[in-house]
Scaffold this active site. Sequence first.
Site, PDB file in Angstrom:
ATOM      1  CG  ASP A 181      -2.033   0.988   1.180  1.00  0.00           C
ATOM      2  OD1 ASP A 181      -1.960   1.921   0.359  1.00  0.00           O
ATOM      3  OD2 ASP A 181      -2.987   0.867   1.983  1.00  0.00           O
ATOM      4  CG  ASP A 235      -4.221   5.559  -0.330  1.00  0.00           C
ATOM      5  OD1 ASP A 235      -3.479   4.566  -0.415  1.00  0.00           O
ATOM      6  OD2 ASP A 235      -4.987   5.763   0.638  1.00  0.00           O
ATOM      7  CG  HIS A 243      -9.451   7.182   2.708  1.00  0.00           C
ATOM      8  ND1 HIS A 243      -8.477   8.026   2.255  1.00  0.00           N
ATOM      9  CD2 HIS A 243      -8.940   5.923   2.549  1.00  0.00           C
ATOM     10  CE1 HIS A 243      -7.429   7.322   1.863  1.00  0.00           C
ATOM     11  NE2 HIS A 243      -7.684   6.033   2.018  1.00  0.00           N
ATOM     12  CG  HIS A 295      -7.989   8.435   6.207  1.00  0.00           C
ATOM     13  ND1 HIS A 295      -8.751   7.293   6.189  1.00  0.00           N
ATOM     14  CD2 HIS A 295      -6.761   8.067   5.798  1.00  0.00           C
ATOM     15  CE1 HIS A 295      -7.998   6.274   5.780  1.00  0.00           C
ATOM     16  NE2 HIS A 295      -6.778   6.720   5.549  1.00  0.00           N
ATOM     17  CD  GLU A 307      -7.931   1.867   1.755  1.00  0.00           C
ATOM     18  OE1 GLU A 307      -6.986   1.096   1.902  1.00  0.00           O
ATOM     19  OE2 GLU A 307      -7.942   3.015   2.230  1.00  0.00           O
ATOM     20  CD  GLU A 327      -5.974   2.661  -1.127  1.00  0.00           C
ATOM     21  OE1 GLU A 327      -5.004   2.057  -0.640  1.00  0.00           O
ATOM     22  OE2 GLU A 327      -6.519   3.644  -0.579  1.00  0.00           O
TER      23      GLU A 327
HETATM   24 CO   LIG Z   1      -6.180   4.384   1.459  1.00  0.00          CO
END
Ligand SMILES: [Co+2]
Length: 292
Positions: free
Chosen positions: A80, A91, A153, A161, A185, A277
Amino acid sequence: MEESDITKAGKIASEVKKFAREFIKKDMPLLEIAEKIEGKIVELGGKPGFPVSLSIDDVAAHYTPSYDDTATAKGLLKIDLGVHVKGCLADTAFSMDLENSEENKKLIKASEEALKNAIKISSKNISASKIGKAIQNTIESYGFSPIINLSGHSMDEYDLHSGLTIPNIEDTKNTILEKGLYAIEPFATTGNGKVYEGKPSEIYVLTDNKNIRSSIAREILKIIEEEYVTLPFCSRWLVKKLGTKALFGLRQLEENGNLHHFPQLIEVSHNKVSQAENTILIKNDEVIVTTE
Ligand SMILES: [Co+2]
């Protein structure tokens, strides 16, 4: 946020993902993997949006190597990674099967397909619950469970976030996605589908810049304010700059209430977890997947 910075961060994240997919092999030290990924982000003109997470098997999220980590890559590994350009974030995450397991491969397929189906229906004014439902249905169609207490998010400048969550199941919250930047995600597991808070991750975020007396703590605070701002960082980054005395300073900052320390997130039944994600930019009449 400038759209050009958002798309630049996304493009870097996408390239780093490809790079990581090629070089990561079983038994490689996680420390080496993390450094290579974060180094590549910088080489391509971005900055890490958060410490790269390399979570294995039942660890769903928030494992980043410590400065002296000896763990190696194995099992079902989730990578990640985050990139930012002037605070504009990307992200993205993917999973790798490092033990040639049919079940791992199926878990990876489930979260990837869930992500694809979620993005397919994303648009301005869609309900977050509908996206959650698409994720849930896809993962359940493979015979697995989505992780219900992890979610996508919204993101804002220097804010990973920024308040709105996108569930991995259908919910009753009636959240509507407006124009903006979002991470979706899905996590799929053979287990119960929930995570608990495990050991400290050594990933932190600044929550309060109130004064502190200790000089090493003040030095760290200054670095955080200048370089990480309100984005997550880890002890490994600070040990690299200041040596192991940074660990004392971090503890003092944590005790003084300046930092939030993230826990590792572990699947409750200790079953394997996969993750996929991407970041999407929802515009008036268009959705751009920035990290693809
Ligand atoms: Co994330």
